[in-house]
Design a protein around this motif. Structure first.
Motif, PDB file in Angstrom:
ATOM      1  N   TYR A 414     -68.392  43.597-100.667  1.00  9.76           N
ATOM      2  CA  TYR A 414     -67.681  43.624 -99.389  1.00  9.76           C
ATOM      3  C   TYR A 414     -68.586  43.250 -98.218  1.00  9.76           C
ATOM      4  CZ  TYR A 414     -63.704  45.852-101.694  1.00  9.76           C
ATOM      5  OH  TYR A 414     -62.623  46.113-102.491  1.00  9.76           O
ATOM      6  N   ASP A 416     -69.854  44.879 -95.987  1.00  9.94           N
ATOM      7  CA  ASP A 416     -69.646  45.671 -94.778  1.00  9.94           C
ATOM      8  C   ASP A 416     -69.068  47.007 -95.220  1.00  9.94           C
ATOM      9  OD1 ASP A 416     -68.695  46.844 -92.369  1.00  9.94           O
ATOM     10  OD2 ASP A 416     -68.550  44.856 -91.444  1.00  9.94           O
ATOM     11  N   ILE A 417     -69.741  48.088 -94.860  1.00  6.92           N
ATOM     12  CA  ILE A 417     -69.355  49.409 -95.344  1.00  6.92           C
ATOM     13  C   ILE A 417     -67.940  49.771 -94.942  1.00  6.92           C
ATOM     14  CG2 ILE A 417     -70.307  50.633 -93.345  1.00  6.92           C
ATOM     15  CD1 ILE A 417     -70.431  51.779 -97.031  1.00  6.92           C
ATOM     16  N   LYS A 418     -67.455  49.250 -93.814  1.00  4.28           N
ATOM     17  CA  LYS A 418     -66.122  49.648 -93.360  1.00  4.28           C
ATOM     18  C   LYS A 418     -65.005  49.050 -94.214  1.00  4.28           C
ATOM     19  CE  LYS A 418     -65.583  46.173 -89.642  1.00  4.28           C
ATOM     20  NZ  LYS A 418     -66.972  45.652 -89.575  1.00  4.28           N
ATOM     21  N   PHE A 419     -65.314  47.996 -94.968  1.00  4.09           N
ATOM     22  CA  PHE A 419     -64.308  47.393 -95.834  1.00  4.09           C
ATOM     23  C   PHE A 419     -64.339  47.954 -97.253  1.00  4.09           C
ATOM     24  CE2 PHE A 419     -65.212  43.542 -93.014  1.00  4.09           C
ATOM     25  CZ  PHE A 419     -64.166  43.832 -92.155  1.00  4.09           C
ATOM     26  N   GLN A 423     -68.010  54.384-100.869  1.00  2.45           N
ATOM     27  CA  GLN A 423     -69.051  54.493 -99.852  1.00  2.45           C
ATOM     28  C   GLN A 423     -70.160  55.451-100.265  1.00  2.45           C
ATOM     29  OE1 GLN A 423     -67.696  54.810 -95.840  1.00  2.45           O
ATOM     30  NE2 GLN A 423     -66.184  53.178 -96.088  1.00  2.45           N
TER      31      GLN A 423
END
Length: 577
Positions: A414, A416-419, A423
Motif C-alpha cells: 500500500y 501508505d499506512i492510512k491505506f 497496521q
C-alpha cells in the motif's frame, strides 16, 4: 645392536608420520582457499596484479524507488527473417554457434572445485541465439500482444514441473526455446529445450480490479514442462516466437534444494513485479506513473500486483538490466552457486543457513517481513551477506493467494499506512518507518538515499588499503566511470548503525551524485563484520553490475572492481568466523 636398530626404526616411523601430517595440511589449505575454477576458454587471463585501466571485457540498461525506471532496453533490431520451425520437442539441444566474442579478464585462475556443477555446465556448448537482435526477430508490442506469456511459478526445484500461460495474436502456430543463462565461453546461454510448432490462441484480456488496481490474467495453460533432474540450478529464459517472427521472453529459476553450494544467488523478482506495468506503459504497477483510473491509493498506481501476468516489454524485466552481468561473471569465474528468488527466501528462509554467502543481486527493493527475518537471522548465524546493488529491502510487502487460490501469487504494497488495513509489524510501508521501524542500514550497513534517471557518475575509491582492494591496483581517489547510479545508498546517522565487531566498519567509496531533484549526496560502499563473524558488504550503487562484464550497451567493465568483487566472495567462502 638391537637397541640401535629399534632406535633407527622409531626415527623412521616418526619422520614418516611428520611428513604425512605436513602433506595433509598443505593439501587441506590448498583445497580450502577456494572452491571454484575460472572458465578460461576464450579468455585472456592473468595471475598478476591487474592494471588500473578499464579493460574491454564483455554486457545492457535500468530504474527507481518511488519513481518510474528508465525505459527497458529493446532486445530487437535489424531485419526480419522467418524462424524455421524446430520440430516438436528436444531437450538439451545444441544450436549452430557463431564465433565467440573475444573477452579479456584480469582475474587470476582459480583452483577447480570438486563436483562444482557450474563449472561442468559452462563447459557445455553455448549459444548467443537467445538474443533478439541476432535472430532478426521482432519484439512484440504489448498493445497488440502478438505473443506474450507468464510462468506458473517464479522458481521450481529440479524434477518438478512448470506451466507456461501463452497468448498468441492472431491465432497461429508458435515455438518456444528454453535457455539456461550463464557464461558459456561468452555466448551467455545454453539451449536446453525447444518445442514447436505448437497451436497458439489469443487468451482473454486481463481484468483490472478498480479498487486495488490488481491485474490478474488467469490464462489457460498452454505448455507443460517437466524439469529434468540433470538441469543445473540457474536462471532460465523462455524465448517465445510466433510464425510471423514476433517474439518475447519469460523468466524463471530452477533451484537445487538438495545441494549445498558455497553461495546462493537471490533474484529480485519482487522488484520485477513491482515495476511491471503490463501492458507496457499502459498497465498498472506499484508506481504513480501507472495509467488508468485512480485506485484506493488516490493515484493510478496499484496496491496489489500479480505474478499471473506477463512482464511488460520484452518480458525480461530487470534481469536484462542487472542480473545478466552478475550471472555471466559468477559463472565465468566458476563460483559454486545455486539460484533462488526472494519469494523462496520468504517461504523457506532457513535454507539460507546452508550456504557460506548470500548474493543479493541488483535492485532488490521489495521484501516481506519473512524475507527480512530470514536474511537477518542468517547474518546473525554467521552467513555472509553481499548486497550487490542499491535500494535493497526498502519497501515491506505481503503475499496473498491468487483468485484461484494458488498461494503467494499476489504481492501487496500500500506504501501508505492510512491505506493498509493491517497496521502491525507487517504493514506495507518503508522498513525504516513506523510501525515497522527496521531501517535497512541496521541490516546491511547503508540504505537508499536518492536517484537520478539514467545518470551514472564515477565511483571514487576510498580506504584502498582495505583487504577488499588487495591486488586491484586501485588507490584512494581513483575514479571508475559510469557505475554510480541510478539509485545510490549511503549511511544515515539518524537511523542507527548495525552491530559490528570492533574495527571492522569501513567505507570504501565516496562518490558524489546529484539526484533528479538536484539533491547532492555521496554514494557509499560499506563493509562490516557482524558479531556472529559474518561479513556484510554493500555496493551502494546499482551500476556495480556493469563493472563486472561488458555486454550489450555497457562497456565500463573494470579490472579493479572485478578483483574487489572476487576478494569479497573469496572472503565469504573462506571465512572461519
Amino acid at each position: 645392536m638391537l637397541r640401535q636398530r629399534l632406535t633407527l626404526i622409531i626415527i623412521l616411523v616418526v619422520s614418516g608420520l611428520a611428513t604425512l601430517i605436513i602433506l595433509f595440511f598443505v593439501l587441506f589449505n590448498q583445497s580450502s582457499v577456494t572452491s571454484r575454477t575460472t572458465l578460461t576458454e576464450g579468455i585472456s587471463g592473468s595471475t598478476a596484479t591487474p592494471p588500473k585501466s578499464t579493460p574491454q571485457i564483455p554486457v545492457i540498461v535500468t530504474s527507481s524507488s518511488d519513481q518510474p525506471r528508465p525505459s527497458q532496453p529493446s532486445s530487437v533490431s535489424g531485419s526480419q527473417r522467418a524462424v524455421q520451425n524446430q520440430g516438436n520437442e528436444q531437450f538439451s539441444a545444441t544450436p549452430e554457434l557463431s564465433t565467440p566474442t573475444s573477452v579479456t579478464s584480469s582475474s587470476p585462475l582459480i583452483t577447480p572445485a570438486t563436483n562444482n556443477p557450474v563449472v561442468a555446465e559452462n563447459k557445455q556448448p553455448g549459444t548467443d541465439q537467445w538474443q533478439f537482435e541476432l535472430r532478426g526477430l521482432i519484439e512484440q508490442a504489448d498493445i497488440s500482444s502478438q505473443i506474450k506469456g507468464y510462468t506458473s511459478a517464479t522458481s521450481i526445484n529440479k524434477g518438478e514441473s512448470i506451466d507456461f500461460h501463452i497468448s498468441v495474436f492472431p491465432n497461429q502456430n508458435y515455438s518456444l526455446e528454453v535457455y539456461r543463462m550463464g557464461w558459456y565461453n561468452g555466448k551467455g546461454a545454453r539451449l536446453m529445450h525447444k518445442a514447436g510448432p505448437l497451436p497458439g490462441t489469443q487468451q482473454p484480456k486481463c481484468p483490472i480490479d478498480p479498487i486495488t488496481g490488481l491485474t490478474e490474467c488467469n490464462w489457460a495453460v498452454s505448455y507443460h514442462l517437466p524439469i529434468p533432474q540433470d538441469w543445473t540450478s540457474g536462471i532460465y529464459e523462455v524465448l517465445l516466437i510466433n510464425q510471423n517472427n514476433y517474439a518475447s521472453y519469460m523468466v524463471f529459476v530452477v533451484r537445487d534444494d538438495t545441494r549445498v553450494a558455497d553461495l546462493i544467488y537471490q533474484q529480485s523478482i519482487t522488484a520485477y513485479q513491482a515495476y511491471n506495468d503490463y501492458p507496457d506503459n499502459m498497465g498498472k504497477s506499484l508506481y504513480d506513473t501507472s495509467l488508468g483510473a485512480n485506485t484506493l491509493a488516490k493515484t493510478p498506481r496499484a496496491v496489489k500486483v500479480s505474478f499471473d501476468r506477463p512482464y511488460s516489454g520484452s518480458g525480461l524485466s530487470e534481469f536484462i538490466m542487472w542480473d545478466v552481468y552478475y550471472v555471466r561473471w559468477l559463472e565465468r569465474m566458476g563460483y559454486d552457486v545455486v539460484y533462488s528468488t526472494g519469494l523462496d527466501t520468504h517461504l523457506n528462509g532457513q535454507r539460507l543457513l546452508n550456504y557460506k554467502g548470500i548474493f543479493i543481486a541488483g535492485h532488490d527493493e521489495y521484501w516481506s517481513k519473512q524475507m527480512r527475518d530470514a536474511v537477518e537471522n542468517a547474518r546473525d548465524r554467521g552467513v555472509n551477506l553481499g548486497f550487490f546493488g542499491a535500494n535493497d529491502a526498502y519497501w515491506q510487502v505481503r503475499f496473498e493467494p491468487s483468485s484461484s487460490g494458488v498461494p503467494n501469487r499476489i504481492m501487496v504494497c500500500y506504501k501508505d499506512i492510512k491505506f493498509d488495513p493491517i497496521q502491525d509489524e507487517t504493514a506495507t510501508v518503508r522498513f525504516r518507518d513506523p510501525p515497522v521501524n527496521r531501517p535497512e542500514q541496521t541490516l546491511q550497513g547503508i540504505q537508499y538515499g536518492i536517484w537520478s534517471e539514467q545518470i551514472y557518475t564515477p565511483y571514487i575509491v576510498k580506504n584502498s588499503q582495505h583487504w577488499i582492494y588487495e591486488g586491484s591496483g586501485l588507490k584512494d581517489g581513483d575514479s571508475i566511470p559510469g557505475i554510480v547510479g541510478y539509485e545510490i545508498d549511503y549511511f544515515m546517522p539518524e537511523y542507527g548503525q548495525a552491530a559490528a565487531r570492533s574495527n571492522t566498519w569501513a567505507f570504501l567509496s565516496s562518490s558524489p551524485f546529484v539526484s533528479h531533484e538536484k539533491v547532492t549526496a555521496n554514494a557509499t560502499t560499506s563493509i562490516f563484520q557482524a558479531p556472529s563473524g559474518a561479513w556484510v558488504f554493500s555496493t551502494g550503487t546499482l551500476g556495480w553490475a556493469w563493472a563486472l562484464d561488458n555486454f550489450g550497451k555497457h562497456t565500463v567493465a573494470n579490472n579493479g572492481i572485478q578483483k574487489a568483487t572476487q576478494n569479497i566472495l573469496d572472503k565469504f567462502i573462506s571465512n572461519t568466523r
